[in-house]
Every structure is written in structure tokens, then in C-alpha cells.
Design a protein around this motif. Structure first.
Motif, PDB file in Angstrom:
ATOM      1  N   ARG A 170      30.920   1.664   8.341  1.00 29.14           N
ATOM      2  CA  ARG A 170      30.160   2.868   8.037  1.00 29.14           C
ATOM      3  C   ARG A 170      31.092   4.079   7.996  1.00 29.14           C
ATOM      4  O   ARG A 170      31.026   4.898   7.074  1.00 29.14           O
ATOM      5  N   GLU A 201      24.360  -2.356   7.088  1.00 30.94           N
ATOM      6  CA  GLU A 201      23.441  -2.411   8.232  1.00 30.94           C
ATOM      7  C   GLU A 201      22.623  -3.696   8.252  1.00 30.94           C
ATOM      8  O   GLU A 201      22.224  -4.174   9.318  1.00 30.94           O
ATOM      9  N   LYS A 202      22.373  -4.268   7.089  1.00 37.30           N
ATOM     10  CA  LYS A 202      21.604  -5.508   7.021  1.00 37.30           C
ATOM     11  C   LYS A 202      22.450  -6.720   7.450  1.00 37.30           C
ATOM     12  O   LYS A 202      21.910  -7.707   7.951  1.00 37.30           O
ATOM     13  N   LEU A 254      30.122  -2.808  12.264  1.00 35.27           N
ATOM     14  CA  LEU A 254      29.232  -1.952  11.483  1.00 35.27           C
ATOM     15  C   LEU A 254      29.678  -0.503  11.586  1.00 35.27           C
ATOM     16  O   LEU A 254      29.699   0.223  10.579  1.00 35.27           O
ATOM     17  N   GLU A 314      23.393   0.774   3.607  1.00 35.48           N
ATOM     18  CA  GLU A 314      22.230  -0.080   3.854  1.00 35.48           C
ATOM     19  C   GLU A 314      22.629  -1.556   3.849  1.00 35.48           C
ATOM     20  O   GLU A 314      22.166  -2.344   4.682  1.00 35.48           O
ATOM     21  N   THR A 324      26.718  -5.817  12.602  1.00 36.69           N
ATOM     22  CA  THR A 324      26.266  -5.172  13.839  1.00 36.69           C
ATOM     23  C   THR A 324      27.480  -4.725  14.642  1.00 36.69           C
ATOM     24  O   THR A 324      28.625  -5.079  14.336  1.00 36.69           O
TER      25      THR A 324
END
Length: 213
Positions: free
Chosen positions: A172, A160-161, A168, A157, A164
């Protein structure tokens, strides 16, 4: 009939006329005079007086003294590595007798000494990261949960904030799939210090604590 000494002392030289030591020349048995058989690279001359740090060299008329640093330990100003001195003479301007303290220093002609590099702190940090080793998936994620109260889903989370695109996706995948976490991994280091905003010293403390898990 005059009697001559069967031998006389002579100075032995090397190919470059540097004094090597004393030896003897024999009286020529075929001559009835003071003719001696002088060995090759030898001269009839008074033995030069020893002078610390110098070696005597025959000029053809007398002795001159040349600086001799053979056997001394000197260091390259460029790399800090030990340099072998094979010939007598003044030390090259490219070396110093002062050892380099570590890889984080460089030679300064102005200071006539080793000075810390401008990016020494960054280099130390990079070296510490590269030698930190790896942690297993369980060790790393458990330590983050213990230290920050942050579980795997919260890590995703946070990513993701703040991130991009391809970065990202990479972080991840790293969080979800990697089995060996490494501080040398730039993506992971930036995530810890940039996204999670953990101070570098605290990162290393957590890293060591995680080894006990």
C-alpha cells in the motif's frame, strides 16, 4: 697447424632447460685447440626440430617435447573466466579451450561441454528485471490504467483482498508513496505477477510502453 672456426652454433636454454634459440660460442683465444667459450645456459647440441604445440626441453642427454599452451586462450571451468597459461605442460583439468556462452551456463564433465544451468530461465528473468530500470510514478500508474483499466484505488483494493499484515502495509505504501517503480523490487514484481496475475512477458511489454508516456 689446424685452423678452428672462430665461432660455433650452440643451443640456448632457459632456467628450466627449455630451448630458447640458437646463439654462438667463441673460440677460446687462450687455448690453441678446439676449446670454445660456451655461454651460460647454453649447450653444444643439435638444434631441436620445431613441433607445433610443443617446446623442446633438454634432459641432459637429448631433447624431449613438452606441450606448450602459452599464449592460448583457455577458460576456467569454475567461473568461465579467461585463464593465463604461464608455463609449458599439459593443460590443467580445471580449464577448457571452449568459451562459456554466458552466465547461464556451467561446465559439465559428463558432457565435456558447457550446459545450461537448471535455473537458467529464472536467472534470465531476474537479470531482465534488474536491468529494466525504473519508471516514474506517473508512467507506471498511467500504464496500468491504460493496459488494465485499473486505477490507483483499484490497485489498493486488489492488494487488500489478497494480502494482510506487514506485506499489505508495504505494498500500500509502495503504491501510494513511491516515486520510482522498479521491477527489481520483489514486492512490486510479486504484486504485478501474483496479485494482478499479469504474465511476465506482458509486464515487460507494459514496462517498455510506459516509457513513452
Amino acid at each position: 697447424m689446424k685452423n678452428y672456426a672462430p665461432t660455433i652454433p650452440v643451443c640456448q636454454l632457459d632456467e628450466k632447460n627449455y630451448f630458447v634459440g640458437m646463439t654462438i660460442a667463441d673460440l677460446d683465444p687462450l687455448e690453441n685447440n678446439d676449446h670454445y667459450l660456451i655461454p651460460r645456459l647454453c649447450i653444444q647440441a643439435k638444434e631441436p626440430q620445431p613441433k607445433k604445440g610443443y617446446i623442446a626441453q633438454w634432459t641432459g642427454d637429448n631433447w624431449q617435447y613438452i606441450e606448450d599452451h602459452r599464449g592460448e586462450t583457455v577458460y576456467s571451468k569454475e567461473t568461465g573466466e579467461v585463464i593465463a597459461i604461464d608455463e609449458p605442460g599439459v593443460l590443467p583439468a580445471t580449464v577448457t579451450t571452449m568459451p562459456c556462452p554466458d552466465i547461464y551456463h556451467q561446465w559439465s564433465e559428463k558432457a565435456n561441454n558447457w550446459v545450461e544451468k537448471a535455473d537458467a530461465a529464472q536467472l534470465r528473468l531476474q537479470n531482465k528485471r534488474s536491468t529494466a530500470g525504473t519508471l516514474s510514478r506517473m508512467q507506471m500508474l498511467s500504464q496500468l490504467e491504460i493496459s488494465l483499466g485499473t486505477k490507483k484505488d483499484a490497485l489498493i483494493e486488489a492488494a487488500e483482498k489478497a494480502m494482510t499484515g506487514i506485506e499489505l502495509i508495504k505494498i500500500r505504501n509502495y503504491i501510494l508513496e513511491t516515486q520510482a517503480f522498479s521491477l527489481a523490487n520483489e514486492l512490486w514484481w510479486n504484486f504485478l505477477t501474483g496479485i494482478l496475475q499479469i504474465q511476465p512477458d506482458h509486464v515487460f511489454e507494459m514496462w517498455e510502453e510506459a516509457r513513452t508516456i
